[in-house]
Design a protein around this motif. Sequence first.
Motif, PDB file in Angstrom:
ATOM      1  N   ILE A 266       0.796  -1.243  -0.094  1.00 35.78           N
ATOM      2  CA  ILE A 266       0.107  -0.176  -0.037  1.00 35.78           C
ATOM      3  C   ILE A 266       0.986   1.337   0.160  1.00 35.78           C
ATOM      4  CG2 ILE A 266      -1.659   1.285   1.261  1.00 35.78           C
ATOM      5  CD1 ILE A 266      -2.692  -1.357   2.194  1.00 35.78           C
ATOM      6  N   LEU A 267       1.993   1.228   0.839  1.00 39.06           N
ATOM      7  CA  LEU A 267       2.849   2.468   1.012  1.00 39.06           C
ATOM      8  C   LEU A 267       3.705   2.438  -0.609  1.00 39.06           C
ATOM      9  CD1 LEU A 267       4.354   2.009   4.533  1.00 39.06           C
ATOM     10  CD2 LEU A 267       2.688   3.796   3.607  1.00 39.06           C
ATOM     11  N   LYS A 268       3.741   1.615  -1.009  1.00 34.22           N
ATOM     12  CA  LYS A 268       4.539   1.559  -2.152  1.00 34.22           C
ATOM     13  C   LYS A 268       3.831   2.680  -3.277  1.00 34.22           C
ATOM     14  CE  LYS A 268       6.972  -1.161  -6.193  1.00 34.22           C
ATOM     15  NZ  LYS A 268       7.066  -2.544  -6.804  1.00 34.22           N
ATOM     16  N   SER A 269       2.864   2.225  -3.529  1.00 33.44           N
ATOM     17  CA  SER A 269       1.770   3.237  -4.779  1.00 33.44           C
ATOM     18  C   SER A 269       1.611   4.477  -4.067  1.00 33.44           C
ATOM     19  CB  SER A 269       0.728   2.299  -4.796  1.00 33.44           C
ATOM     20  OG  SER A 269      -0.249   2.103  -3.624  1.00 33.44           O
ATOM     21  N   THR A 270       1.383   4.511  -2.988  1.00 31.13           N
ATOM     22  CA  THR A 270       1.088   5.748  -2.285  1.00 31.13           C
ATOM     23  C   THR A 270       2.557   6.775  -2.422  1.00 31.13           C
ATOM     24  OG1 THR A 270      -0.400   4.957  -0.516  1.00 31.13           O
ATOM     25  CG2 THR A 270       0.559   7.096  -0.119  1.00 31.13           C
ATOM     26  N   LEU A 271       3.828   6.278  -2.049  1.00 28.06           N
ATOM     27  CA  LEU A 271       4.818   6.781  -2.071  1.00 28.06           C
ATOM     28  C   LEU A 271       5.189   7.155  -3.512  1.00 28.06           C
ATOM     29  CD1 LEU A 271       7.225   4.877   0.377  1.00 28.06           C
ATOM     30  CD2 LEU A 271       6.339   7.277   0.559  1.00 28.06           C
ATOM     31  N   GLU A 272       4.958   6.358  -4.577  1.00 26.99           N
ATOM     32  CA  GLU A 272       5.102   6.861  -5.970  1.00 26.99           C
ATOM     33  C   GLU A 272       4.415   8.044  -6.507  1.00 26.99           C
ATOM     34  OE1 GLU A 272       6.250   2.369  -7.754  1.00 26.99           O
ATOM     35  OE2 GLU A 272       4.267   3.486  -8.119  1.00 26.99           O
ATOM     36  N   GLU A 273       3.103   7.941  -6.086  1.00 30.32           N
ATOM     37  CA  GLU A 273       2.288   9.142  -6.156  1.00 30.32           C
ATOM     38  C   GLU A 273       2.898  10.448  -5.456  1.00 30.32           C
ATOM     39  OE1 GLU A 273      -2.389  10.285  -5.723  1.00 30.32           O
ATOM     40  OE2 GLU A 273      -1.758   8.260  -5.206  1.00 30.32           O
ATOM     41  N   VAL A 274       3.225  10.346  -4.195  1.00 32.51           N
ATOM     42  CA  VAL A 274       3.726  11.402  -3.406  1.00 32.51           C
ATOM     43  C   VAL A 274       4.919  12.004  -4.198  1.00 32.51           C
ATOM     44  CG1 VAL A 274       4.606  12.016  -1.233  1.00 32.51           C
ATOM     45  CG2 VAL A 274       2.602  10.775  -1.284  1.00 32.51           C
ATOM     46  N   SER A 275       5.783  10.843  -4.788  1.00 39.54           N
ATOM     47  CA  SER A 275       7.099  11.319  -5.390  1.00 39.54           C
ATOM     48  C   SER A 275       6.739  12.144  -6.615  1.00 39.54           C
ATOM     49  CB  SER A 275       7.871  10.291  -5.536  1.00 39.54           C
ATOM     50  OG  SER A 275       9.037  10.572  -6.174  1.00 39.54           O
ATOM     51  N   GLY A 276       5.803  11.789  -7.394  1.00 36.35           N
ATOM     52  CA  GLY A 276       5.383  12.378  -8.567  1.00 36.35           C
ATOM     53  C   GLY A 276       4.973  13.974  -8.190  1.00 36.35           C
ATOM     54  N   GLU A 277       4.157  13.936  -7.206  1.00 37.36           N
ATOM     55  CA  GLU A 277       3.551  15.265  -6.901  1.00 37.36           C
ATOM     56  C   GLU A 277       4.609  16.103  -6.337  1.00 37.36           C
ATOM     57  OE1 GLU A 277       0.515  16.504  -6.903  1.00 37.36           O
ATOM     58  OE2 GLU A 277      -0.148  14.936  -7.981  1.00 37.36           O
ATOM     59  N   ARG A 278       5.450  15.509  -5.501  1.00 38.49           N
ATOM     60  CA  ARG A 278       6.551  16.332  -4.898  1.00 38.49           C
ATOM     61  C   ARG A 278       7.743  16.748  -6.033  1.00 38.49           C
ATOM     62  NH1 ARG A 278      10.634  13.220  -1.001  1.00 38.49           N
ATOM     63  NH2 ARG A 278      10.962  12.058  -3.097  1.00 38.49           N
ATOM     64  N   GLN A 279       7.942  15.908  -7.128  1.00 40.30           N
ATOM     65  CA  GLN A 279       8.719  16.389  -8.276  1.00 40.30           C
ATOM     66  C   GLN A 279       7.997  17.487  -9.132  1.00 40.30           C
ATOM     67  OE1 GLN A 279       9.385  13.201 -10.983  1.00 40.30           O
ATOM     68  NE2 GLN A 279      10.794  14.697 -12.276  1.00 40.30           N
TER      69      GLN A 279
END
Length: 627
Positions: A266-279
């Motif tokens: 669950i955290l993997k998909s969430t972190l990928e989305e957060v990383s994209g937003e942060r970028q």
Amino acid sequence: MRRLLCNVAAIPKERKLSPPAEAVITRMYRSIYFKIILILVIFIITVVAVIGTGLIVGVSNYFTSDFDNQMEDGFSGSSALKADLTESLLFEDYAERQQKILSVYSSSLGIGAYRNYYVLDMNGTVLASSDLESVGTSPQKSGRLLAAMNRNVASARKSYASDFMDYAVYISNGEKECIIYVKDLKQEFANISWILFTTILESLLLGLAIAIALSFFLAKTITAPIQNLTYDAKKIAEGEFSHEIAVHSDDEIGILTDTFNKMKNILKSTLEEVSGERQKLQTVFSYLRDSVVAFDDEGRVLNINDTAERFFAEPLECDDVANVLTLDKLLSLLDIKFTPSKLAKSEDFSYSVEDVIFKDKVLAINFGELKYKKNEDTAKGTIVVIHDITGRYELEKARREFVADVSHELRTPLTSIKGMTETVLSDPEMPAEVREGFLKIAIDECDRMTRIVGDLLMLSKLDSNKNQWQISEFSPSEMLSHLCRAMRVDAEKHGHTLSLDIMPDMPNITADRGKIEQVIVNVISNSIKYTPDGGKIDVSAEANKMRVSISVKDNGTGIPKEDKDKIFDRFYRVKKDRNRDTGGTGLGLAIAKEIVEAHHGSIKIDSDVGVGTEITISLPIKCKLKL
């Protein structure tokens, strides 16, 4: 805790614990509670043991050193005590005499209940002593006593493990000889050591009690958040999972690790989305100093900073810029021809447009490609960064105008010189008076060109801070009086009245007098030149605790309002030819301003057309310029 450990230790080896009891004990040893308590207990014991050992060793060293120092000071070769002891050997009853001498010096030798002196013969028999019961006996033979009996002076200190301290001195006058022996039972050291030991032991017990009590609270503080986090993680991690992280312990951290195994997917998909937003946010907000707008693939605003909202609020006539502005509207407002396809043709996926005029500003527009997450795919948008380069543009424009002005100012005298010399050369029979007139004009133009070059060099030095300042303390009253006397002749040629009004008790100032005089002369000269004949020029000066103000006021033609802000610009003229007619270079006030500001002062102008002009120069009393 102590009772539980004792009970466990008392269990016979052949008796096996039941599985529940064994599990409880194993869990206790593996728990963070036990580990924290054990660490604190060991830490307290170690610290107290080290400190106690250091204190006791330090006290022992102190007593040993103090004993040796007392003995060495008392029995040194040049001491009066040793001299008296040696002299007493001349008498038959030298032992009694030496006993009396040692009694006199007993205070400096520290003789007391636990420290005695002995007068021995060379066989080690006590002849006299502060301990009367020891007379006739032989003390224990120590290393120092044996050295003295062998007619040597021992220098090595006694071992710390010895139960006494001693000092032996061999005394001889060539005919008779004896040994002076001092022995300390170290009872005072033993008493202090025992007090230290009991104090340290009490401190250790108290420290252990406090450490155990605090460790329970500390362990509770550490494990409670972990337990809460474990509970929350279990609630969050309700979902599918596959890969597991290896668990190496059964304590709370192990449980937490096991729980996070469930949260991983669950955290993997969430972190990928957060990383994209942060970028995306990092890309946008890296340009926050300028107007920044990010558009999606359809030209709508993804993100916009406050500067961009203020920039487009007025032309769009709305406050909700983010919902109104589109990429097409931005391009239309700025009159730029751009399509996102131009970014794909660039190696770095960027496109720039320079010197865009928008209202009263000059802009540089940068376009870049922006990648962002759209649903499950990666979409490409456009980021627009708007730089306000008005200041740089104005500076470049001023530079070009300055070069043009310098070229024009130098071309004019050169043209005159060339014309005069060609005229003289073309007519060899020209009358001498006419020839001298032409040559005088040529010389005047050379002088004018020299002044221009000199002023330009002066400005260059001031701009680059390479001017050599001659700082000194002087009287502004005397300086103004001198300058007014010198310039009054020139003023009277034009029928002007030049007056001077100086405040009494003007303080001295610290500055470059030559440069300040140059400023004052330039200002007064301008008033003389540009005031119609028969005018009035008033020079005044006043001061406070920090600054001196010098004012030059005339009733000349004045300066138009639109020219006031530019009057200190280089080569600027209110009338295009007035400097040229009066022999000026157009740089005087520019140089004056540079000199005054270099002194951390200010120069201001107040002028009305048809009324006159007043220029006020303010200078600090103590200049901060260095030689």
